[in-house]
Design a protein around this motif. Sequence first.
Motif, PDB file in Angstrom:
ATOM      1  N   GLU A 122      -0.542  14.790 -12.139  1.00  0.00           N
ATOM      2  CA  GLU A 122      -0.788  13.358 -12.093  1.00  0.00           C
ATOM      3  C   GLU A 122       0.402  12.638 -11.456  1.00  0.00           C
ATOM      4  N   ILE A 123       0.105  11.684 -10.611  1.00  0.00           N
ATOM      5  CA  ILE A 123       1.150  10.882  -9.977  1.00  0.00           C
ATOM      6  C   ILE A 123       1.499   9.739 -10.911  1.00  0.00           C
ATOM      7  N   LYS A 124       2.698   9.788 -11.470  1.00  0.00           N
ATOM      8  CA  LYS A 124       3.134   8.775 -12.427  1.00  0.00           C
ATOM      9  C   LYS A 124       3.851   7.643 -11.693  1.00  0.00           C
ATOM     10  N   PHE A 125       3.700   6.461 -12.197  1.00  0.00           N
ATOM     11  CA  PHE A 125       4.329   5.302 -11.572  1.00  0.00           C
ATOM     12  C   PHE A 125       4.539   4.210 -12.614  1.00  0.00           C
ATOM     13  N   GLN A 126       5.438   3.315 -12.287  1.00  0.00           N
ATOM     14  CA  GLN A 126       5.651   2.107 -13.084  1.00  0.00           C
ATOM     15  C   GLN A 126       5.359   0.914 -12.196  1.00  0.00           C
ATOM     16  N   GLU A 127       4.773  -0.126 -12.751  1.00  0.00           N
ATOM     17  CA  GLU A 127       4.541  -1.333 -11.961  1.00  0.00           C
ATOM     18  C   GLU A 127       4.795  -2.577 -12.801  1.00  0.00           C
ATOM     19  N   TYR A 128       5.288  -3.595 -12.132  1.00  0.00           N
ATOM     20  CA  TYR A 128       5.590  -4.854 -12.810  1.00  0.00           C
ATOM     21  C   TYR A 128       5.691  -5.948 -11.751  1.00  0.00           C
ATOM     22  N   ASP A 129       5.784  -7.187 -12.203  1.00  0.00           N
ATOM     23  CA  ASP A 129       5.905  -8.326 -11.294  1.00  0.00           C
ATOM     24  C   ASP A 129       7.278  -8.977 -11.435  1.00  0.00           C
ATOM     25  N   LEU A 130       7.847  -9.387 -10.334  1.00  0.00           N
ATOM     26  CA  LEU A 130       9.027 -10.231 -10.362  1.00  0.00           C
ATOM     27  C   LEU A 130       8.605 -11.666 -10.674  1.00  0.00           C
ATOM     28  N   ALA A 131       9.556 -12.493 -11.034  1.00  0.00           N
ATOM     29  CA  ALA A 131       9.260 -13.888 -11.379  1.00  0.00           C
ATOM     30  C   ALA A 131       8.651 -14.656 -10.209  1.00  0.00           C
ATOM     31  N   ASN A 132       8.960 -14.239  -8.972  1.00  0.00           N
ATOM     32  CA  ASN A 132       8.424 -14.926  -7.793  1.00  0.00           C
ATOM     33  C   ASN A 132       7.043 -14.417  -7.384  1.00  0.00           C
ATOM     34  N   GLY A 133       6.463 -13.523  -8.175  1.00  0.00           N
ATOM     35  CA  GLY A 133       5.115 -13.046  -7.909  1.00  0.00           C
ATOM     36  C   GLY A 133       5.029 -11.751  -7.134  1.00  0.00           C
ATOM     37  N   MET A 134       6.143 -11.211  -6.665  1.00  0.00           N
ATOM     38  CA  MET A 134       6.088  -9.935  -5.947  1.00  0.00           C
ATOM     39  C   MET A 134       5.753  -8.813  -6.915  1.00  0.00           C
ATOM     40  N   HIS A 135       4.779  -7.981  -6.539  1.00  0.00           N
ATOM     41  CA  HIS A 135       4.423  -6.833  -7.367  1.00  0.00           C
ATOM     42  C   HIS A 135       5.285  -5.643  -6.950  1.00  0.00           C
ATOM     43  N   VAL A 136       5.778  -4.897  -7.912  1.00  0.00           N
ATOM     44  CA  VAL A 136       6.661  -3.761  -7.659  1.00  0.00           C
ATOM     45  C   VAL A 136       6.049  -2.502  -8.268  1.00  0.00           C
ATOM     46  N   ILE A 137       6.058  -1.419  -7.501  1.00  0.00           N
ATOM     47  CA  ILE A 137       5.584  -0.122  -7.984  1.00  0.00           C
ATOM     48  C   ILE A 137       6.671   0.913  -7.708  1.00  0.00           C
ATOM     49  N   LEU A 138       7.054   1.662  -8.724  1.00  0.00           N
ATOM     50  CA  LEU A 138       8.080   2.698  -8.600  1.00  0.00           C
ATOM     51  C   LEU A 138       7.487   4.047  -8.938  1.00  0.00           C
ATOM     52  N   HIS A 139       7.797   5.045  -8.106  1.00  0.00           N
ATOM     53  CA  HIS A 139       7.323   6.413  -8.330  1.00  0.00           C
ATOM     54  C   HIS A 139       8.509   7.358  -8.186  1.00  0.00           C
ATOM     55  N   LEU A 140       8.774   8.118  -9.220  1.00  0.00           N
ATOM     56  CA  LEU A 140       9.894   9.053  -9.234  1.00  0.00           C
ATOM     57  C   LEU A 140       9.431  10.447  -8.851  1.00  0.00           C
ATOM     58  N   ASP A 141      10.102  11.030  -7.851  1.00  0.00           N
ATOM     59  CA  ASP A 141       9.821  12.406  -7.427  1.00  0.00           C
ATOM     60  C   ASP A 141      11.128  13.001  -6.921  1.00  0.00           C
ATOM     61  N   ASN A 142      11.690  13.918  -7.696  1.00  0.00           N
ATOM     62  CA  ASN A 142      12.995  14.502  -7.367  1.00  0.00           C
ATOM     63  C   ASN A 142      12.906  15.816  -6.598  1.00  0.00           C
ATOM     64  N   THR A 143      11.723  16.142  -6.083  1.00  0.00           N
ATOM     65  CA  THR A 143      11.569  17.444  -5.425  1.00  0.00           C
ATOM     66  C   THR A 143      12.320  17.515  -4.089  1.00  0.00           C
ATOM     67  N   ALA A 144      12.593  16.381  -3.486  1.00  0.00           N
ATOM     68  CA  ALA A 144      13.353  16.358  -2.225  1.00  0.00           C
ATOM     69  C   ALA A 144      14.214  15.105  -2.217  1.00  0.00           C
ATOM     70  N   PRO A 145      15.406  15.166  -1.613  1.00  0.00           N
ATOM     71  CA  PRO A 145      16.337  14.015  -1.630  1.00  0.00           C
ATOM     72  C   PRO A 145      15.976  12.949  -0.597  1.00  0.00           C
ATOM     73  N   VAL A 146      14.760  12.435  -0.689  1.00  0.00           N
ATOM     74  CA  VAL A 146      14.311  11.387   0.227  1.00  0.00           C
ATOM     75  C   VAL A 146      13.652  10.272  -0.569  1.00  0.00           C
ATOM     76  N   VAL A 147      13.602   9.093   0.038  1.00  0.00           N
ATOM     77  CA  VAL A 147      12.968   7.957  -0.613  1.00  0.00           C
ATOM     78  C   VAL A 147      12.240   7.132   0.441  1.00  0.00           C
ATOM     79  N   THR A 148      11.051   6.669   0.089  1.00  0.00           N
ATOM     80  CA  THR A 148      10.299   5.762   0.950  1.00  0.00           C
ATOM     81  C   THR A 148      10.330   4.369   0.336  1.00  0.00           C
ATOM     82  N   THR A 149      10.761   3.413   1.122  1.00  0.00           N
ATOM     83  CA  THR A 149      10.724   2.005   0.716  1.00  0.00           C
ATOM     84  C   THR A 149       9.690   1.317   1.588  1.00  0.00           C
ATOM     85  N   SER A 150       8.699   0.702   0.970  1.00  0.00           N
ATOM     86  CA  SER A 150       7.638   0.095   1.769  1.00  0.00           C
ATOM     87  C   SER A 150       7.215  -1.236   1.175  1.00  0.00           C
TER      88      SER A 150
END
Length: 443
Positions: free
Chosen positions: A22-50
């Motif tokens: 299962e792909i686990k994630f956390q999501e929440y909203d900032l006070a300005n309305g931006m929605h944020v989703i975080l997904h942790l995967d330590n299998t490779a030392p890379v990160v995607t910011t989108s």
Amino acid sequence: MKQKLLSLALGTAIFATSYAQEIKFQEYDLANGMHVILHLDNTAPVVTTSVMYHVGSKDENPERTGFAHFFEHLLFEGTENIGRGEWFKIVSSNGGSNNANTTADRTYYYEVFPSNKVELGLWMESERLMHPIINEIGVETQNEVVKEEKRQRVDNAPYGGLSYGTAIQPHLFTKHPYRWSVIGSMDHLDAATLEEFQEFNKKFYVPNNAVLVVAGDINIEQTQKMIKDYFGPIPEGAAIVRNHPKEDPITQEITATEYDSNIQIPALALSYRTPSMKDKDAYVLNMISTYLSDGKTSKLYKKMVDENKTALQVFAFNRSQEDYSMYNIFALPLGDVPLSKLETEIDEEIKKLQTSLISDNDYTKLQNKMENDFVNSNASISGVANSLARYYMLYGDTNLINSEIEIYRNISKEDIKRVANKYLNKNQRVRIEYLPKSTQEEK
């Protein structure tokens, strides 16, 4: 033989395991309305910011089409803190890559960095949102870039009008802004003022119209703090109200002829207006596309290309969109085969779907193919980031990244028959003969 069976068993076990994760994630909203989703995967030392913005070609003024796609380019020009032409240099010099793309419904930007550069990715995307520089030189530069892209992909590309919808959408839609293509009109871009571009940015490029996804080898707490620091101060924009007009049902076949100076072989296009991507029937239509034309054993390919040798190529696909989708079937004749012959053979296969249930074997193959595609779509960190953003923004359900396969699993053979009867009828479609330009000149 035992070794082959063992390999098959191991392959099946690996496939099952990959799906079970299962792909686990956390999501929440900032006070300005931006929605944020975080997904942790330590299998490779890379990160995607989108960041995905809820703005596409359907949000444009009918007299200023092409703005959303134009901004996909324009917002790489630079910011108050990133010099003009420096964006790509910063990314590449830090071992990263980046890109962006636009549809009728949304615009998506992303960077892939080594995980120790996660802060750089967040800073750059916050700069794009908070401090973009939209001036005459940037607009003029990107205007030429977009014109060249249109020349290469549409104007001078064989069958470009079919690929990019410019030959189809004006016939399929008469009220909804899906009637124009994503690439839009170059005349509209030429006529636009700098103030119009600035107003478009002010309206749509706001945190409450966006979802930020950070996926990969990250520290959740540190990432949350950086997100708050970089994106938290950005002011919320005005609420965006969408009230796009509804289309009247198509009750009689619409016929049209389009011409292309870049082709020698004509093409037949049959296009049907179908429901929103969120509708279960849209998933059924995806399965019907696979059944009809995905691979050399598919029904249309096997019949028209292999057996009857009437077509050079044939394919069907459901272009899923937020408000309406488009189900397209394209075919190129072999030799002097008339387009009417291709139409007859296509309609014969559709009629079979409408009158009989597909075989158990075909149904099993379909289910396996949909499950395999589902797993492969999330096989990379970038793929996961894209899916998380898309499911949240366009479907309103981020967890579809885990549960969407159940929708396909619950589609029955009876559903396939029902949907084919509901949407794929001759009196509900647009029929286009797409001909060489020389044909028009001869007339």
